[in-house]
Design a protein around this motif. Structure first.
Motif, short mmCIF file in Angstrom:
data_model
loop_
_atom_site.label_atom_id
_atom_site.label_comp_id
_atom_site.label_asym_id
_atom_site.label_seq_id
_atom_site.Cartn_x
_atom_site.Cartn_y
_atom_site.Cartn_z
N ALA A 321 -82.56 45.62 -5.89
CA ALA A 321 -83.06 46.56 -4.87
C ALA A 321 -81.91 47.38 -4.30
N ARG A 322 -82.21 48.63 -4.00
CA ARG A 322 -81.19 49.53 -3.46
C ARG A 322 -80.52 48.94 -2.23
N THR A 323 -81.26 48.19 -1.43
CA THR A 323 -80.75 47.67 -0.16
C THR A 323 -80.07 46.30 -0.28
N ASP A 324 -79.93 45.77 -1.48
CA ASP A 324 -79.43 44.40 -1.63
C ASP A 324 -77.97 44.22 -1.21
N GLY A 325 -77.15 45.23 -1.32
CA GLY A 325 -75.74 45.05 -1.02
C GLY A 325 -75.05 44.21 -2.08
N ARG A 326 -73.81 43.87 -1.84
CA ARG A 326 -73.04 43.07 -2.79
C ARG A 326 -73.38 41.58 -2.61
N PHE A 327 -73.65 40.91 -3.72
CA PHE A 327 -74.03 39.50 -3.65
C PHE A 327 -73.83 38.87 -5.02
N ALA A 328 -73.87 37.55 -5.06
CA ALA A 328 -73.95 36.81 -6.31
C ALA A 328 -74.91 35.65 -6.12
N ARG A 329 -75.86 35.52 -7.03
CA ARG A 329 -76.76 34.37 -7.05
C ARG A 329 -76.47 33.60 -8.32
N HIS A 330 -75.99 32.39 -8.17
CA HIS A 330 -75.56 31.59 -9.31
C HIS A 330 -76.75 30.87 -9.94
N ALA A 331 -76.50 30.28 -11.10
CA ALA A 331 -77.59 29.64 -11.86
C ALA A 331 -78.21 28.48 -11.07
N ASP A 332 -77.44 27.88 -10.16
CA ASP A 332 -78.00 26.77 -9.37
C ASP A 332 -78.75 27.26 -8.15
N GLY A 333 -78.88 28.57 -8.00
CA GLY A 333 -79.63 29.14 -6.88
C GLY A 333 -78.79 29.46 -5.65
N SER A 334 -77.55 29.01 -5.63
CA SER A 334 -76.70 29.28 -4.47
C SER A 334 -76.35 30.77 -4.42
N ILE A 335 -76.24 31.29 -3.22
CA ILE A 335 -75.97 32.70 -3.01
C ILE A 335 -74.67 32.87 -2.24
N GLU A 336 -73.85 33.79 -2.68
CA GLU A 336 -72.63 34.13 -1.94
C GLU A 336 -72.57 35.63 -1.73
N ARG A 337 -71.95 36.00 -0.63
CA ARG A 337 -71.73 37.41 -0.32
C ARG A 337 -70.29 37.59 0.13
N PRO A 338 -69.71 38.77 -0.10
CA PRO A 338 -68.33 38.98 0.34
C PRO A 338 -68.21 39.01 1.86
#
Length: 338
Positions: A321-338
């Protein structure tokens, strides 16, 4: 004493590399504003969509047919290091992981035994250009790790050290340490099976920006077996040790001697790649890099039968989505953002 410069060559597309690196490319595309689908507002007529590598209207679509980029494709046997200087990349893969990164972020992906991923370039800004610029570097894996589990790491821009050196005339050089260490600053850890995770491999990936007329001395690796390549890609002139280069070039240099760089009369940029050769046979066919022809054949069989885990996304070229911003969603479902 002989010159520290071993040999030079013009930059091509992609740039030539030496072991342990397999491939290096610098993408620079002046994309226009994006429409509601984050695709170029400029008409795409006249392009060889799906295989568009010719610059037209300032940009290329690569394998994208609507949003520029690289829809799903497989890899096995090596790693990709993607450094985004401008714009954004939307990543999706066969493990179910996803990310949006840019603004100096780096993605380090170990393909290992096999992964399918897409790398799309969403044009997020509606009312301004969306210039995209990145390096993608392929780093080989030794035979012992060719079939390691796939893994991706995000090296967010704020976590990557930047060393600033000032010469005797007050001119500055900034070096971004993506891999390796410099002046006591150590890059974030690479993935666990990476050749770069071995201390004696001495892998370094440094992005160097020099003010006009700046001079800097890079320390030696301390080992003549380590290979070091300097890619001069922006600026009017660069002096490498005792050689002046007025055109953009690569230079293979001795790594066990200090390296003096001096910029010309404009801001100058350089990519430096360094590492101990793996020194094993390399057999490459498209997106697979192994040690033997039979291993390449096995890679095709495995991809045909397993899809390296399948493709869990609704399209070959997903964008977030255009509004998502920078992120990473790993295979285990965990999410990280800068």
């Amino acid at each position: 004493m002989s010159s520290v410069v071993i040999e030079t060559a013009p930059l091509g597309f992609p740039w030539a590399t030496v072991d342990p690196f397999l491939f290096c490319v610098h993408h620079l595309d002046h994309y226009p504003a994006g429409n509601e689908k984050m695709a170029p507002i400029t008409p795409l007529s006249g392009r060889n969509l799906g295989n568009d590598f010719v610059i037209k209207d300032g940009f290329r679509m690569y394998h994208g047919k609507e949003v520029p980029g690289f829809p799903q494709h497989p890899h096995r046997g090596f790693e990709t290091v993607t450094i985004v200087r401008q714009g954004y990349i939307d990543h999706s893969d066969s493990l179910g992981a996803a990310a949006r990164f840019g603004a100096g972020d780096v993605q380090w992906l170990t393909a290992g035994g096999g992964i399918v991923h897409s790398e799309m370039f969403p044009l997020i800004q509606r009312d301004a250009p969306n210039t995209g610029e990145l390096f993608q570097i392929w780093l080989n894996l030794p035979a012992a790790d060719k079939l390691a589990p796939p893994h991706f790491s995000m090296l967010w821009s704020a976590s990557i050290p930047r060393c600033v050196f000032t010469d005797e005339n007050g001119r500055k050089t900034e070096i971004t340490v993506v891999a390796g260490s410099l002046d006591g600053n150590k890059a974030p850890a690479p993935p666990p099976h990476s050749w770069a995770s071995r201390a004696n491999a001495q892998v370094a990936i440094w992005c160097i920006k020099m003010q006009s007329g700046a001079k800097v001395t890079l320390p030696p690796s301390g080992d003549a077996a380590v290979m070091r390549t300097v890619y001069f890609f922006a600026g009017s002139q660069l002096k490498i040790a005792d050689q002046v280069h007025a055109s953009h070039q690569l230079a293979l240099v001795e790594s066990n001697r200090p390296l003096v760089l001096e910029a010309g009369d404009s801001e100058t940029e350089i990519l430096l790649l360094q590492g101990r050769p793996i020194a094993e046979p390399v057999v490459q066919y498209g997106p697979f890099v192994m040690n033997t022809k039979s291993e390449i054949q096995a890679a095709f069989r495995d991809y045909s039968s397993t899809g390296f885990g399948g493709w869990p996304w609704p399209s070959d070229d997903p964008v977030h989505a255009r509004t998502d911003g920078r992120f990473a969603r790993h295979a285990d479902g965990s999410i990280e953002r800068p």
